[in-house]
Design a protein around this motif. Sequence first.
Motif, mmCIF file in Angstrom:
data_model
loop_
_atom_site.group_PDB
_atom_site.id
_atom_site.type_symbol
_atom_site.label_atom_id
_atom_site.label_comp_id
_atom_site.label_asym_id
_atom_site.label_seq_id
_atom_site.Cartn_x
_atom_site.Cartn_y
_atom_site.Cartn_z
ATOM 1 N N LEU A 1 -44.046 35.131 38.731
ATOM 2 C CA LEU A 1 -44.110 33.716 38.361
ATOM 3 C C LEU A 1 -42.701 33.134 38.313
ATOM 4 C CD1 LEU A 1 -46.697 33.915 35.414
ATOM 5 C CD2 LEU A 1 -47.096 33.013 37.724
ATOM 6 N N LEU A 2 -42.557 31.943 38.868
ATOM 7 C CA LEU A 2 -41.362 31.135 38.663
ATOM 8 C C LEU A 2 -41.838 29.982 37.782
ATOM 9 C CD1 LEU A 2 -39.925 31.088 42.305
ATOM 10 C CD2 LEU A 2 -39.154 32.476 40.365
ATOM 11 N N THR A 3 -41.110 29.697 36.728
ATOM 12 C CA THR A 3 -41.632 28.733 35.758
ATOM 13 C C THR A 3 -40.815 27.448 35.721
ATOM 14 O OG1 THR A 3 -40.345 29.339 33.783
ATOM 15 C CG2 THR A 3 -42.229 30.741 34.350
ATOM 16 N N TYR A 4 -41.506 26.356 35.433
ATOM 17 C CA TYR A 4 -40.811 25.088 35.208
ATOM 18 C C TYR A 4 -41.306 24.491 33.888
ATOM 19 C CZ TYR A 4 -45.059 22.817 37.057
ATOM 20 O OH TYR A 4 -46.347 22.398 37.268
ATOM 21 N N GLY A 5 -40.618 23.431 33.463
ATOM 22 C CA GLY A 5 -40.997 22.805 32.183
ATOM 23 C C GLY A 5 -40.606 23.646 30.985
ATOM 24 N N THR A 6 -39.849 24.710 31.198
ATOM 25 C CA THR A 6 -39.551 25.669 30.135
ATOM 26 C C THR A 6 -38.665 25.043 29.050
ATOM 27 O OG1 THR A 6 -39.747 27.362 31.837
ATOM 28 C CG2 THR A 6 -38.759 28.056 29.753
ATOM 29 N N VAL A 7 -37.781 24.120 29.426
ATOM 30 C CA VAL A 7 -36.990 23.405 28.396
ATOM 31 C C VAL A 7 -37.545 21.984 28.169
ATOM 32 C CG1 VAL A 7 -34.908 24.779 28.715
ATOM 33 C CG2 VAL A 7 -35.143 22.658 29.995
ATOM 34 N N CYS A 8 -38.766 21.756 28.676
ATOM 35 C CA CYS A 8 -39.478 20.486 28.420
ATOM 36 C C CYS A 8 -38.626 19.261 28.748
ATOM 37 C CB CYS A 8 -39.949 20.418 26.969
ATOM 38 S SG CYS A 8 -41.071 21.733 26.508
ATOM 39 N N GLY A 9 -37.948 19.301 29.873
ATOM 40 C CA GLY A 9 -37.160 18.147 30.311
ATOM 41 C C GLY A 9 -35.927 17.904 29.443
ATOM 42 N N GLY A 10 -35.638 18.833 28.522
ATOM 43 C CA GLY A 10 -34.507 18.652 27.594
ATOM 44 C C GLY A 10 -34.984 18.386 26.176
ATOM 45 N N LEU A 11 -36.317 18.187 26.000
ATOM 46 C CA LEU A 11 -36.841 17.939 24.648
ATOM 47 C C LEU A 11 -36.686 19.175 23.761
ATOM 48 C CD1 LEU A 11 -40.080 16.012 25.706
ATOM 49 C CD2 LEU A 11 -38.190 15.036 24.407
ATOM 50 N N LEU A 12 -36.726 20.353 24.384
ATOM 51 C CA LEU A 12 -36.594 21.596 23.624
ATOM 52 C C LEU A 12 -35.103 21.887 23.419
ATOM 53 C CD1 LEU A 12 -38.993 23.632 22.814
ATOM 54 C CD2 LEU A 12 -37.920 25.156 24.434
ATOM 55 N N SER A 13 -34.472 21.085 22.576
ATOM 56 C CA SER A 13 -33.028 21.245 22.366
ATOM 57 C C SER A 13 -32.617 20.573 21.055
ATOM 58 C CB SER A 13 -32.243 20.610 23.524
ATOM 59 O OG SER A 13 -32.356 19.196 23.467
ATOM 60 N N GLU A 14 -31.400 20.846 20.635
ATOM 61 C CA GLU A 14 -30.850 20.262 19.400
ATOM 62 C C GLU A 14 -30.885 18.740 19.445
ATOM 63 O OE1 GLU A 14 -29.798 22.939 20.801
ATOM 64 O OE2 GLU A 14 -29.445 24.407 19.221
ATOM 65 N N LYS A 15 -30.799 18.191 20.668
ATOM 66 C CA LYS A 15 -30.741 16.738 20.808
ATOM 67 C C LYS A 15 -31.955 16.046 20.169
ATOM 68 C CE LYS A 15 -30.149 13.373 24.532
ATOM 69 N NZ LYS A 15 -30.140 13.204 25.976
ATOM 70 N N TYR A 16 -33.080 16.714 20.159
ATOM 71 C CA TYR A 16 -34.309 16.092 19.639
ATOM 72 C C TYR A 16 -34.708 16.641 18.269
ATOM 73 C CZ TYR A 16 -34.623 13.651 23.985
ATOM 74 O OH TYR A 16 -34.333 12.807 25.031
ATOM 75 N N LEU A 17 -33.922 17.584 17.737
ATOM 76 C CA LEU A 17 -34.228 18.150 16.415
ATOM 77 C C LEU A 17 -33.977 17.093 15.341
ATOM 78 C CD1 LEU A 17 -34.821 20.614 14.550
ATOM 79 C CD2 LEU A 17 -32.367 21.112 14.629
ATOM 80 N N GLY A 18 -34.979 16.862 14.508
ATOM 81 C CA GLY A 18 -34.825 15.895 13.411
ATOM 82 C C GLY A 18 -34.879 14.452 13.874
ATOM 83 N N ARG A 19 -35.197 14.249 15.120
ATOM 84 C CA ARG A 19 -35.258 12.869 15.638
ATOM 85 C C ARG A 19 -36.666 12.302 15.485
ATOM 86 N NH1 ARG A 19 -32.381 11.420 20.761
ATOM 87 N NH2 ARG A 19 -34.242 10.185 21.097
ATOM 88 N N PRO A 20 -36.763 11.004 15.141
ATOM 89 C CA PRO A 20 -38.106 10.410 15.132
ATOM 90 C C PRO A 20 -38.712 10.450 16.525
ATOM 91 C CG PRO A 20 -36.400 8.739 14.724
ATOM 92 C CD PRO A 20 -35.707 10.057 14.816
#
Length: 341
Positions: A206-225
């Motif tokens: 398997l080659l996978t995509y969406g694994t970092v959810c477009g960047g949503l899975l990151s500190e940038k979105y932690l604690g963000r509304p």
Amino acid sequence: MQKMTLPDSARFQFTPDMTICRLLNGMWQVSGAHGHIDPKRALEEMFTYHDAGFTTWDLADHYGPAEDFIGNFRTEFAARRGDTALSELQAFTKWVPHPGRMTRRAVENAVGVSLRRMGVETLDLLQFHWWDYADRNYLDALKHLADLQHEGKIKHLALTNFDTERLEIIVGEGIRIASNQVQYSLVDRRPEVRMAPFCRDHGITLLTYGTVCGGLLSEKYLGRPEPRRVELDTASLMKYKNMIDAWGGWSLFQELLSVLKDTADGHRVSIANVGVRYILDRPAVAGVIVGTRLGVSQHIEENARVFNFALDSGDHARIESVLQKSHDLYRLIGDCGDEYR
Ligand SMILES: NC(=O)c1ccc[n+]([C@@H]2O[C@H](COP(=O)([O-])OP(=O)(O)OC[C@H]3O[C@@H](n4cnc5c(N)ncnc54)[C@H](OP(=O)(O)O)[C@@H]3O)[C@@H](O)[C@H]2O)c1
């Protein structure tokens, strides 16, 4: 950027004749749906990825100029480093035809366009997509592709977004498939239900995509509304925000980010690193594709850290305690790729 080298564990024997970097550079991000890309800056950035050890590219016939970028990169690469150095690159494209009759001529023409645009005599990997299973012409297309493979136009044949039922039919027809490219992340674990076990049993990866959810899975979105639609400025962010909504919503996603942050801190890595490491360690997974907005943003040094740590059983238990609260996407959406049909 400092000169880096990736450890041996970053390479994977993908086929008997080819190793790949287990983090592949995704080129959907140059298609235009993720912000403007300057071709000159993009070309230079491709050298930066390559020199950092990220030698494997994932692209498609319909990702805007992606195949041309590979063609230009190869030309420039050969000019600077010599023809023999071209063997260091791997470029995996896709063919995504409209359903309908699949004649040998139509299939050969499509492959010919990719060969020309990418400036190669043989495609390293051709990943085939099909929109409508009610139209069984996909089997004809694959048989023609297998013939072209025997004639040397394609090194390896692969699929993208096929479900397990159809993969089984294809394998049953005696068509040799190297890999299936599917969405797979901590949020979307549908491949675990049927796809990964089938692949493992049949020597398919398997080659996978969406694994970092477009960047949503990151500190940038932690604690963000919860971001509003207008704030999601790439096609990728919109795609995976929809997936998070179906999976359990923003507050459960925040719970996940918070557990991932604790896990990441314990290993001195990032949330994205933990998300990618988790998927790299799953059965049948050869590599994770991470989208690259060439010349706009890059996460090379950070993403390289994924090869420097391991998740332990305590990490897995903490992550699982959040995941078990989510909805079952296999039940809601179906098997891999069913969202496209
Ligand atoms: N077969 C298919 O149907 C299909 C579908 C979708 C994608 N794909 C393939 O998969 C590739 C990846 O696309 P995707 O949509 O799944 O996107 P993705 O890889 O989930 O997200 C890419 C974005 O994540 C951000 N990112 C990367 N590393 C990060 C890090 N360490 N920390 C924080 N953010 C980070 C970057 O955002 P910024 O640029 O904003 O920094 C990057 O543009 C595509 O290019 C394509 O090759 C295939």
